[in-house]
Design an enzyme around this catalytic site. Structure first.
Site, PDB file in Angstrom:
ATOM      1  N   ASP A  57      10.149  10.878   0.343  1.00 54.55           N
ATOM      2  CA  ASP A  57       8.946  10.069   0.311  1.00 54.55           C
ATOM      3  C   ASP A  57       8.550   9.745   1.770  1.00 54.55           C
ATOM      4  O   ASP A  57       9.285  10.052   2.715  1.00 54.55           O
ATOM      5  CB  ASP A  57       9.143   8.800  -0.526  1.00 54.55           C
ATOM      6  N   GLU A 109       1.161   0.434  -4.205  1.00 56.07           N
ATOM      7  CA  GLU A 109       2.546   0.163  -3.823  1.00 56.07           C
ATOM      8  C   GLU A 109       2.746  -1.198  -3.158  1.00 56.07           C
ATOM      9  O   GLU A 109       1.980  -1.560  -2.268  1.00 56.07           O
ATOM     10  CB  GLU A 109       2.991   1.205  -2.801  1.00 56.07           C
TER      11      GLU A 109
END
Ligand code: BGC
Ligand code: BGC
Length: 631
Positions: free
Chosen positions: A311, A517
């Site tokens: 990520d 997020e």
């Protein structure tokens, strides 16, 4: 015969001119020959590559630090757009293509000419791109219970992404969100692993149908109208304690396998090309450093043959604070089995660090070769060597009418009817199109940004109607009612205004403001102000339908009695017309809750199958209505 005749002409394309000590001669390069078996091509290319070229392949950089020169100088293997990262505001498909091709030309101008792969988060349609079709977020798709529909959405998304010259998406998110306090819960199809598994049908939609007899675990992309997919975030991202983003998932092996892993089995069977590792930890071990799960389980046990991508700054976050010990991060991440690192900015630090570790035998060459082999496998399989450059032949796919119709259909199917009048007032829906005067109210009735949610144009989403093109719910209502019906829109009217307005009925649209997020993590899960007072003012004075725009169940128990009808619309995207289609009975309600709707937040986490399950509306709940027959 015909084939034979064509062969020599074709061969010319794979003969390249090489200069060796002043002598120019043409060399046949096996890896450039699409007639060679896949493994022959991979082995041939790998045997020609220097360490520098191999490490370049493993490096993914953000477009803001990429250029023709950088691609060429560092042999960069991949570029990405982070959330909201675009070549220019409101860039056209042609502008995107020019940018991608410029980077690609840099890669092609290197000694071996290995094409780079450009990746982007297309998580509900091609969501960073102006005028793309924005589909409902995954939670809404979970409510449809329709994997075939989701597959069609995958195919449409692939076309829109290819329209901008991009061959790779960081989707689907196959998180199994077990706690709606997690701000990414809307990226999850359901709290139920079986639904998440079923929705991996988006993978053959994105990548194209796997040919019969394909070997399990081998990545597959059908061609230029499809894109490589990425199942993310491996594994347990949706299970963190209290739904805190990037945190720790505490569960035993059985819990991990039974809840968070099933989507990966199915993804791999369906030929997913890549898997992204989760920021989160499992029982205290960072997934980015978890060799047992990344190499031992995903690669060895499940036989995944595509590449594993980190990520964004994922290896940095192995330490806390992030980036505290980058050489350790590199070692831990690469040793765990990560093949491509989403660096994404400070790429020389990564390249130098990894080079040092390989030269000093801290990381074995065999690990580097495994990583590069996997990256090349995906690139060869998808035809990137044959077709590295994008053309404009698909630009009309971006935001096409056909895709908008599909998104509208998905919106219709995603709506969950939670309440539909009481006693003599039931059923309240479908609403009559013909009425003297109706009221539309609420912060979310005329706000395209709100109805799209996070990961739309900007990383965290936007407010207002100018971010992209689409239909707000207010416009959809106006489009749908009888031309003689007067539609009054007041965002937050007071009770007296409503009372004196002589409305036949009201539609109130309220919910959450956009988030993505971390920023979306919430412990109170409330409807954004002044939503609940709008509900009170309107529903206290006139018969009302409340449409909730949210990424997850929110607190509604205190208002259920006053709301005559309740519709959970999730984050529907640009095609708000789908909401009106169902409110007014052109289509029936069919959606089922993909999540448990809690009564109070102190019940959380609360999932179907839990002991003492006492929800406001259970998982799977959803009233239905029949479409109205009209002639
Ligand atoms: C980027 C996102 C990324 C995030 C990670 C943002 O700046 O735009 O794409 O996911 O950082 O923290
Ligand atoms: C997110 C990923 C995303 C990546 C690139 C990360 O912060 O967790 O889901 O694919 O950024 O934008």
């Amino acid at each position: 015969m015909k084939k034979m005749a064509r062969a020599p002409i074709f061969m010319v394309g794979i003969l390249v001119l090489c200069c060796f000590s002043g002598v120019t001669r043409a060399e046949y390069l096996k890896y450039k020959d699409p007639k060679q078996p896949l493994n022959t091509r991979i082995n041939d290319l790998l045997s020609r590559m220097s360490l520098e070229e191999k490490i370049g392949q493993m490096t993914q950089i953000e477009r803001s630090v990429a250029s023709f020169e950088v691609m060429k100088k560092y042999y960069i293997g991949s570029v990405l757009s982070g959330g909201g990262s675009v070549p220019a505001p409101q860039a056209s498909a042609e502008t995107w293509i020019d940018m991608v091709n410029d980077f690609q030309n840099g890669s092609l101008s290197t000694r071996l000419g290995i094409p780079m792969i450009y990746g982007i988060d297309a998580v509900h349609g091609h969501n960073n791109v102006y005028r793309a079709t924005i589909f409902p977020h995954n939670v809404g798709l979970g409510a449809t219970r329709d994997p075939a529909l989701v597959k069609r959405i995958g195919a449409a998304t692939a076309l829109e992404v290819r329209a901008t010259g991009i061959p790779y998406v960081f989707a689907p998110c196959i998180a199994v969100c077990r706690d709606p306090r997690w701000g990414r819960c809307y990226e999850s199809y359901s709290e139920d692993p079986k639904i998440v598994q079923a929705m991996t049908e988006i993978i053959p939609g994105l990548q194209g149908d796997l040919p019969a007899g394909s070997r399990k675990g081998v990545p597959y992309v059908a061609g230029k109208k499809n894109v490589a997919a990425c199942s993310k975030h491996y594994v347990g991202d949706g299970g963190t304690t209290n739904g805190v983003n990037e945190n720790n998932t505490v569960t035993d092996w059985h819990g991990l396998l039974g809840i968070h892993m099933p989507g990966y089995y199915t993804s791999i069977i369906k030929g997913v090309s890549t898997v992204m590792v989760s920021y989160s930890s499992w029982n205290g071990v960072k997934m980015h450093a978890n060799g047992n799960l990344v190499t031992g389980f995903l690669k060895n046990k499940l036989r995944f043959r595509g590449f594993v991508i980190s990520d964004w700054e994922g290896i940095d976050r192995i330490t806390s604070p992030p980036h505290a010990n980058y050489s350790y991060s590199i070692q831990a991440g690469i040793s765990a089995g990560i093949d491509m690192v989403m660096v994404p900015s400070n790429f020389t630090e990564f390249i130098d660090g990894l080079t040092f570790q390989v030269k000093n035998k801290i990381i074995p060459m065999s690990r580097i070769d495994d990583a590069v082999r996997r990256i090349l496998r995906v690139k060869f399989t998808m035809g990137l060597f044959e077709d590295p450059l994008a053309d404009t032949s698909l630009v009309n796919q971006l935001g096409s009418q056909e895709h908008r119709e599909l998104a509208r259909e998905a919106v219709r199917r995603s709506l969950v009817l939670l309440k539909n009048g009481e006693g003599a007032d039931a059923p309240l829906l479908p609403l009559p199109k013909k009425a003297p005067k109706i009221l539309v109210a609420g912060s979310h009735a005329d706000n395209l940004g709100y109805q799209c949610g996070g990961w739309t144009i900007q990383w965290q989403g936007l407010s207002g109607n100018n971010l992209t093109s689409g239909t707000t719910i207010l416009s959809a209502i106006k489009n749908t009612v009888d031309p003689k019906t007067k539609v009054v829109y007041e965002e937050n009217p007071d009770t007296d205004t409503v009372k004196s307005g002589k409305f036949s009925y009201a539609i109130v649209v309220v919910g959450e403001h956009p988030y993505a997020e971390t920023f979306g993590d919430s412990s109170n899960l409330t409807i954004a102000d002044p939503g609940t007072s709008t509900i009170g003012n309107v529903c206290g004075a006139v018969k009302c339908v409340v449409v909730i725009i949210s990424g997850r169940p929110v607190v509604i128990q205190p208002y259920v009695a006053v709301m005559d009808a309740i519709v959970a619309a999730w984050l529907p995207g640009t095609e708000g017309q789908g909401v009106a289609d169902v409110l007014f009975g052109d289509y029936g309600f069919t959606g089922k809750l993909p999540r448990t709707w809690f009564k109070t937040v102190d019940q959380l986490p609360l999932n179907v199958g839990d002991p003492h399950y006492d929800p406001l509306f259970p998982f799977g709940f959803g009233l239905t209505t029949a479409p109205v027959k009209r002639n």
